[in-house]
Motif scaffolding. Structure first.
Motif, mmCIF file in Angstrom:
data_model
loop_
_atom_site.group_PDB
_atom_site.id
_atom_site.type_symbol
_atom_site.label_atom_id
_atom_site.label_comp_id
_atom_site.label_asym_id
_atom_site.label_seq_id
_atom_site.Cartn_x
_atom_site.Cartn_y
_atom_site.Cartn_z
ATOM 1 N N THR A 207 0.837 -1.202 0.000
ATOM 2 C CA THR A 207 0.000 0.000 0.000
ATOM 3 C C THR A 207 0.870 1.250 0.000
ATOM 4 O O THR A 207 1.809 1.361 0.809
ATOM 5 C CB THR A 207 -0.908 0.026 1.245
ATOM 6 O OG1 THR A 207 -1.651 -1.195 1.307
ATOM 7 C CG2 THR A 207 -1.871 1.204 1.195
ATOM 8 N N GLU A 208 0.557 2.182 -0.873
ATOM 9 C CA GLU A 208 1.265 3.463 -0.889
ATOM 10 C C GLU A 208 0.747 4.366 0.230
ATOM 11 O O GLU A 208 -0.407 4.266 0.642
ATOM 12 C CB GLU A 208 1.088 4.159 -2.241
ATOM 13 C CG GLU A 208 1.738 3.430 -3.408
ATOM 14 C CD GLU A 208 1.611 4.196 -4.708
ATOM 15 O OE1 GLU A 208 1.521 5.440 -4.662
ATOM 16 O OE2 GLU A 208 1.589 3.552 -5.787
ATOM 17 N N GLY A 209 1.620 5.253 0.695
ATOM 18 C CA GLY A 209 1.223 6.191 1.738
ATOM 19 C C GLY A 209 2.389 6.538 2.635
ATOM 20 O O GLY A 209 3.510 6.036 2.454
ATOM 21 N N THR A 210 2.132 7.405 3.597
ATOM 22 C CA THR A 210 3.144 7.818 4.571
ATOM 23 C C THR A 210 2.711 7.317 5.941
ATOM 24 O O THR A 210 1.580 7.581 6.379
ATOM 25 C CB THR A 210 3.304 9.342 4.595
ATOM 26 O OG1 THR A 210 3.686 9.789 3.284
ATOM 27 C CG2 THR A 210 4.381 9.766 5.588
ATOM 28 N N PHE A 211 3.618 6.617 6.631
ATOM 29 C CA PHE A 211 3.261 5.941 7.868
ATOM 30 C C PHE A 211 4.249 6.300 8.981
ATOM 31 O O PHE A 211 5.442 6.461 8.743
ATOM 32 C CB PHE A 211 3.239 4.431 7.650
ATOM 33 C CG PHE A 211 2.445 4.020 6.442
ATOM 34 C CD1 PHE A 211 1.070 4.040 6.471
ATOM 35 C CD2 PHE A 211 3.096 3.658 5.256
ATOM 36 C CE1 PHE A 211 0.328 3.681 5.344
ATOM 37 C CE2 PHE A 211 2.373 3.293 4.139
ATOM 38 C CZ PHE A 211 0.982 3.315 4.179
ATOM 39 N N ALA A 212 3.710 6.411 10.188
ATOM 40 C CA ALA A 212 4.526 6.792 11.344
ATOM 41 C C ALA A 212 5.409 5.643 11.782
ATOM 42 O O ALA A 212 5.042 4.469 11.675
ATOM 43 C CB ALA A 212 3.620 7.221 12.492
ATOM 44 N N GLY A 213 6.592 5.994 12.287
ATOM 45 C CA GLY A 213 7.505 5.013 12.862
ATOM 46 C C GLY A 213 8.098 5.568 14.138
ATOM 47 O O GLY A 213 8.198 6.791 14.311
ATOM 48 N N ARG A 214 8.519 4.701 15.019
ATOM 49 C CA ARG A 214 9.063 5.154 16.304
ATOM 50 C C ARG A 214 9.916 4.062 16.936
ATOM 51 O O ARG A 214 9.879 2.903 16.506
ATOM 52 C CB ARG A 214 7.936 5.544 17.247
ATOM 53 C CG ARG A 214 7.044 4.372 17.656
ATOM 54 C CD ARG A 214 5.789 4.837 18.388
ATOM 55 N NE ARG A 214 4.860 5.467 17.473
ATOM 56 C CZ ARG A 214 4.464 6.739 17.576
ATOM 57 N NH1 ARG A 214 4.923 7.500 18.547
ATOM 58 N NH2 ARG A 214 3.603 7.237 16.712
ATOM 59 N N CYS A 215 10.627 4.444 17.980
ATOM 60 C CA CYS A 215 11.342 3.469 18.805
ATOM 61 C C CYS A 215 10.362 2.960 19.858
ATOM 62 O O CYS A 215 9.688 3.758 20.522
ATOM 63 C CB CYS A 215 12.558 4.098 19.459
ATOM 64 S SG CYS A 215 13.426 2.987 20.607
ATOM 65 N N ALA A 216 10.281 1.644 20.020
ATOM 66 C CA ALA A 216 9.350 1.050 20.974
ATOM 67 C C ALA A 216 10.063 0.477 22.192
ATOM 68 O O ALA A 216 9.502 -0.349 22.911
ATOM 69 C CB ALA A 216 8.528 -0.038 20.287
ATOM 70 N N GLU A 217 11.297 0.891 22.425
ATOM 71 C CA GLU A 217 12.065 0.419 23.585
ATOM 72 C C GLU A 217 12.619 1.645 24.310
ATOM 73 O O GLU A 217 13.326 2.471 23.715
ATOM 74 C CB GLU A 217 13.211 -0.482 23.135
ATOM 75 C CG GLU A 217 14.004 -1.105 24.263
ATOM 76 C CD GLU A 217 13.269 -2.255 24.920
ATOM 77 O OE1 GLU A 217 13.501 -2.483 26.121
ATOM 78 O OE2 GLU A 217 12.484 -2.913 24.237
ATOM 79 N N LEU A 218 12.287 1.778 25.602
ATOM 80 C CA LEU A 218 12.768 2.924 26.380
ATOM 81 C C LEU A 218 14.288 2.961 26.333
ATOM 82 O O LEU A 218 14.961 2.055 26.823
ATOM 83 C CB LEU A 218 12.271 2.820 27.820
ATOM 84 C CG LEU A 218 12.622 3.996 28.727
ATOM 85 C CD1 LEU A 218 12.017 5.291 28.197
ATOM 86 C CD2 LEU A 218 12.139 3.733 30.156
ATOM 87 N N CYS A 219 14.850 4.024 25.728
ATOM 88 C CA CYS A 219 16.281 4.035 25.430
ATOM 89 C C CYS A 219 16.996 5.284 25.937
ATOM 90 O O CYS A 219 18.155 5.501 25.593
ATOM 91 C CB CYS A 219 16.478 3.909 23.914
ATOM 92 S SG CYS A 219 15.669 5.202 22.943
ATOM 93 N N GLY A 220 16.327 6.099 26.743
ATOM 94 C CA GLY A 220 16.999 7.285 27.259
ATOM 95 C C GLY A 220 16.092 8.500 27.276
ATOM 96 O O GLY A 220 14.895 8.420 27.009
ATOM 97 N N VAL A 221 16.709 9.634 27.540
ATOM 98 C CA VAL A 221 15.941 10.842 27.816
ATOM 99 C C VAL A 221 15.090 11.308 26.642
ATOM 100 O O VAL A 221 13.995 11.819 26.825
ATOM 101 C CB VAL A 221 16.904 11.976 28.268
ATOM 102 C CG1 VAL A 221 17.861 12.371 27.148
ATOM 103 C CG2 VAL A 221 16.128 13.193 28.764
ATOM 104 N N ASP A 222 15.550 11.128 25.404
ATOM 105 C CA ASP A 222 14.795 11.578 24.240
ATOM 106 C C ASP A 222 14.135 10.422 23.491
ATOM 107 O O ASP A 222 13.867 10.515 22.289
ATOM 108 C CB ASP A 222 15.707 12.358 23.282
ATOM 109 C CG ASP A 222 15.719 13.843 23.603
ATOM 110 O OD1 ASP A 222 14.776 14.312 24.271
ATOM 111 O OD2 ASP A 222 16.668 14.537 23.195
#
Length: 249
Positions: A207-222
């Motif tokens: 499927t074409e489109g723009t999709f959100a991505g993120r880190c799913a492991e607590l890795c520090g202050v940011d």
């Protein structure tokens, strides 16, 4: 399991989900072939959970209605002990249910973990505190994108990973510092990015489109700002992107 089923119904109802959301069991829309397998397993698990819940609730209500102590009677309801058929029933049925769930889980897990020797596109994903570096290889060309911590996955500083639709993509996950987790909710799949461990997986985009991505492991202050976006485009647009980015740091 019955409590989980009741909680799922409550959550979906409380969030005013559409009919399409109901059909997905609250999962995001899948945009890969592998996501279809995950969605099927997810729906089947909830159907089994709800069916179990209905049976358990029915037995509880039936017992409360027909085997309660009568108000004007000093006698206790009939006490049942060592009922071999019932004991066999509540031992064998759960074993059958678990075996069936195990079979489908193992089948879909093997499918999701399948690796082709000739993927169309390779992406090296480097998760670092606190953003991402994507190095894409396709057709003998290489393009690299490096991001910075961002407040939104659509922000300019958030890195953008561009992929072609209808192709097999291989991801090679590495980290130079701490454990991260590469997660695109619409892939319905995530995998940890671990220092010293080379994790790989492949997907087939649909499927074409723009999709959100993120880190799913607590890795520090940011950690919460470790965002990115995946843009799935047609082949011509992808070729133009690779030509414009090839050789850039």
């Amino acid at each position: 399991m019955p409590r989980a089923a009741a909680l799922a119904v409550l959550l979906v109802s409380a969030t005013a989900c559409s009919a399409e959301d109901w059909s997905r069991g609250g999962m995001p829309e899948g945009v890969t072939k592998q996501a279809d397998a995950v969605q099927s397993l997810w729906n089947g698990s909830w159907i089994a959970a709800l069916a179990t819940g209905v049976v358990v609730w029915g037995l509880i209500l039936w017992s409360a209605a027909f085997h309660r102590k009568r108000k004007n009677s000093a006698e206790l309801p009939p006490q049942v002990r060592y009922n071999l058929p019932i004991e066999m029933l509540y031992t064998i049925v759960p074993l059958i249910m678990i075996s069936v769930l195990f079979f489908f889980t193992a089948r879909d897990q093997n499918y999701i973990n399948e690796m082709s020797d000739r993927p169309d596109v390779k992406v090296k994903v480097e998760g670092f505190q606190w953003s991402w570096r994507f190095t894409t290889e396709a057709g003998g060309k290489q393009a690299q994108v490096v991001g910075r911590p961002a407040e939104s996955y659509m922000a300019a500083e958030a890195p953008e990973l561009v992929l072609p639709v209808g192709k097999k993509i291989e991801f090679d996950l590495v980290s130079p510092d701490v454990i991260h987790s590469f997660w695109v909710p619409n892939f319905q799949f995530k995998r940890d990015v671990i220092p010293g461990v080379q994790n790989k997986f492949q997907i087939d985009t649909t499927t074409e489109g723009t999709f959100a991505g993120r880190c799913a492991e607590l890795c520090g202050v940011d950690h919460s700002r470790m965002l990115f976006r995946v843009k799935v485009v047609d082949q011509n647009t992808f070729d133009q992107y690779m030509a414009s980015k090839a050789g850039t740091p």
